[in-house]
Design an enzyme around this catalytic site. Structure first.
Site, PDB file in Angstrom:
ATOM      1  N   GLN A   3       0.903  -1.132  -0.048  1.00  0.00           N
ATOM      2  CA  GLN A   3       0.101  -0.065   0.036  1.00  0.00           C
ATOM      3  C   GLN A   3       0.856   1.326   0.002  1.00  0.00           C
ATOM      4  O   GLN A   3       2.049   1.371   0.748  1.00  0.00           O
ATOM      5  CB  GLN A   3      -0.977  -0.032   1.260  1.00  0.00           C
ATOM      6  CG  GLN A   3      -2.265   0.704   0.954  1.00  0.00           C
ATOM      7  CD  GLN A   3      -3.089   0.558   2.012  1.00  0.00           C
ATOM      8  OE1 GLN A   3      -3.151  -0.620   2.475  1.00  0.00           O
ATOM      9  NE2 GLN A   3      -4.168   1.251   2.074  1.00  0.00           N
ATOM     10  N   SER A  36       4.388  -6.319   2.725  1.00  0.00           N
ATOM     11  CA  SER A  36       2.987  -6.238   3.358  1.00  0.00           C
ATOM     12  C   SER A  36       2.012  -6.975   2.450  1.00  0.00           C
ATOM     13  O   SER A  36       2.090  -8.156   2.288  1.00  0.00           O
ATOM     14  CB  SER A  36       2.705  -4.910   3.747  1.00  0.00           C
ATOM     15  OG  SER A  36       1.730  -4.584   4.632  1.00  0.00           O
ATOM     16  N   LEU A  37       0.974  -5.902   2.055  1.00  0.00           N
ATOM     17  CA  LEU A  37      -0.129  -6.469   1.036  1.00  0.00           C
ATOM     18  C   LEU A  37       0.630  -7.335  -0.074  1.00  0.00           C
ATOM     19  O   LEU A  37       0.084  -8.409  -0.788  1.00  0.00           O
ATOM     20  CB  LEU A  37      -0.813  -5.318   0.364  1.00  0.00           C
ATOM     21  CG  LEU A  37      -1.632  -5.540  -0.896  1.00  0.00           C
ATOM     22  CD1 LEU A  37      -2.764  -6.309  -0.569  1.00  0.00           C
ATOM     23  CD2 LEU A  37      -1.883  -4.015  -1.424  1.00  0.00           C
ATOM     24  N   ARG A  65      -9.151  -8.043   4.338  1.00  0.00           N
ATOM     25  CA  ARG A  65      -8.012  -7.442   5.164  1.00  0.00           C
ATOM     26  C   ARG A  65      -8.123  -5.913   5.180  1.00  0.00           C
ATOM     27  O   ARG A  65      -7.977  -5.281   6.265  1.00  0.00           O
ATOM     28  CB  ARG A  65      -6.758  -7.805   4.528  1.00  0.00           C
ATOM     29  CG  ARG A  65      -5.305  -7.536   5.163  1.00  0.00           C
ATOM     30  CD  ARG A  65      -4.214  -8.198   4.303  1.00  0.00           C
ATOM     31  NE  ARG A  65      -2.986  -7.925   4.813  1.00  0.00           N
ATOM     32  CZ  ARG A  65      -2.162  -6.989   4.752  1.00  0.00           C
ATOM     33  NH1 ARG A  65      -2.668  -5.895   3.787  1.00  0.00           N
ATOM     34  NH2 ARG A  65      -0.990  -6.745   5.141  1.00  0.00           N
ATOM     35  N   HIS A 110       0.630  -3.323  10.870  1.00  0.00           N
ATOM     36  CA  HIS A 110       1.733  -4.439  11.533  1.00  0.00           C
ATOM     37  C   HIS A 110       2.207  -4.013  13.164  1.00  0.00           C
ATOM     38  O   HIS A 110       3.238  -3.721  13.427  1.00  0.00           O
ATOM     39  CB  HIS A 110       3.022  -3.915  10.561  1.00  0.00           C
ATOM     40  CG  HIS A 110       2.717  -4.467   9.368  1.00  0.00           C
ATOM     41  ND1 HIS A 110       2.277  -5.609   8.906  1.00  0.00           N
ATOM     42  CD2 HIS A 110       2.684  -3.571   8.049  1.00  0.00           C
ATOM     43  CE1 HIS A 110       2.014  -5.685   7.497  1.00  0.00           C
ATOM     44  NE2 HIS A 110       2.281  -4.259   7.074  1.00  0.00           N
ATOM     45  N   GLN A 115       1.364 -11.556   9.969  1.00  0.00           N
ATOM     46  CA  GLN A 115       2.062 -10.496   9.379  1.00  0.00           C
ATOM     47  C   GLN A 115       1.222  -9.132   9.622  1.00  0.00           C
ATOM     48  O   GLN A 115       1.795  -8.154   9.837  1.00  0.00           O
ATOM     49  CB  GLN A 115       2.106 -10.637   7.965  1.00  0.00           C
ATOM     50  CG  GLN A 115       2.787  -9.620   7.217  1.00  0.00           C
ATOM     51  CD  GLN A 115       1.797  -9.320   5.842  1.00  0.00           C
ATOM     52  OE1 GLN A 115       0.520  -8.748   6.041  1.00  0.00           O
ATOM     53  NE2 GLN A 115       2.249  -9.506   4.745  1.00  0.00           N
TER      54      GLN A 115
END
Length: 317
Positions: free
Chosen positions: A14, A95-96, A120, A204, A253
């Site tokens: 993102q 991440s994503l 999510r 996170h 995560q």
């Protein structure tokens, strides 16, 4: 594969989104439009139109950003696969982007991944109401110094390292009063720069533990296969083959730090010399440049860099 041609694909997270992303590449690669159209059908709304024309505020909503970026990354991967037989040594996603990497590795289907990342995004946004938290980048301090700086915060609100992005760049997540303190005091305490990043959700970190538990339920109902290409996970920069371990890593995560610096160092240690950013933007190739001397970098959103990577890795198996 010769060491000189060892390469890895990196999938952005993102913040890399923009209205009209991949427009230049779409002009020469039919897979881009085809993948956006497929994503729109799976999700039941015009994702392709949102990416093409905005509005930006709608694209930047977390629940839309995440499937849009996943679709963009998978589109570029498919475009590459249509043109090249070069097999990467490994994949990693920030991440994503870890979901995009798992789709590329044929561990999770594109349709399932789209539904997961939309959920999510919804869970993340619901976990911390708008304006109550966010993220800030701390530049010029090592990982340990950033952790000590966070620990100095005198209030009770959460402030914690969230993304270990590259040597000297750590993104911190926190509640708004804690971030305000960090922005006011970070430079006086040794940071070269502290700046807010465009995330309305403090990702996170422990504030997303409940969201992670809900995401784990959705992951438990999702088919996961052993990846056909190793995928390094954000959790610990290690690959996994067992589907249940992959599910657990994806859930964890969400509320634990992204170990991106360790992931890049692990890939460099395996001999990766060519780094291909698979999706919009140049964030990840920029981080590699700060982490690995002599790295050959390709941001595949750029048709010229896409073609240069094809030429360089031509005939590599």
């Amino acid at each position: 594969m010769s060491e000189a041609h060892a390469h890895a694909f990196l999938f952005p997270g993102q913040g890399s989104q923009s209205v009209g992303m991949l427009q230049a590449l779409a002009g020469t690669q039919p897979a881009i439009a085809e993948t956006y159209a497929e994503a729109s059908e799976v999700l039941g709304f015009d994702l392709a139109g949102l990416v093409r024309a905005g509005p930006k505020e709608e694209l930047d909503r977390t629940e839309n950003t995440q499937p849009a970026l996943l679709a963009a990354a998978v589109a570029v991967w498919r475009a590459w696969q249509a043109r090249s037989g070069a097999r990467p040594l490994a994949l990693a996603g920030h991440s994503l982007g870890e979901y995009s990497a798992l789709v590329a590795a044929e561990s999770i289907s594109f349709a399932d991944a789209l539904r997961l990342v939309r959920l999510r995004g919804q869970l993340m946004q619901a976990a911390v109401p708008e304006g109550q938290g966010g993220m800030a980048a701390v530049i010029g301090l090592d990982d340990e110094a950033v952790a000590r700086l966070c620990a100095e915060y005198p209030g009770h609100e959460l402030l914690t390292p969230a993304n270990y992005n590259s040597p000297g760049q750590v993104v911190v997540a926190g509640e708004t009063p804690a971030l305000d303190w960090l922005l006011a005091n970070g430079k006086a305490k040794g940071a070269r720069m502290v700046m807010r990043v465009g995330m309305s959700v403090p990702s996170h970190c422990a504030l997303l533990k409940d969201a992670a538990a809900q995401l784990a339920e959705a992951l438990a109902a999702t088919a996961v296969q052993a990846p056909k290409i190793p995928v390094l996970h954000n959790l610990d920069a290690a690959p996994r083959q067992d589907p249940q371990e992959i599910r657990a890593a994806l859930a964890a995560q969400l509320h634990q730090p992204v170990q991106w610096t360790r992931s890049i160092q692990a890939l460099a240690g395996q001999g990766v010399g060519h780094w291909l950013e698979c999706g919009p933007g140049k964030v990840l190739t920029g981080l590699v440049k700060r982490s690995v001397d002599g790295a050959r970098l390709y941001a595949l959103e750029d048709p010229a860099q896409f073609d240069a990577a094809l030429q360089t890795l031509k005939g590599v198996n």
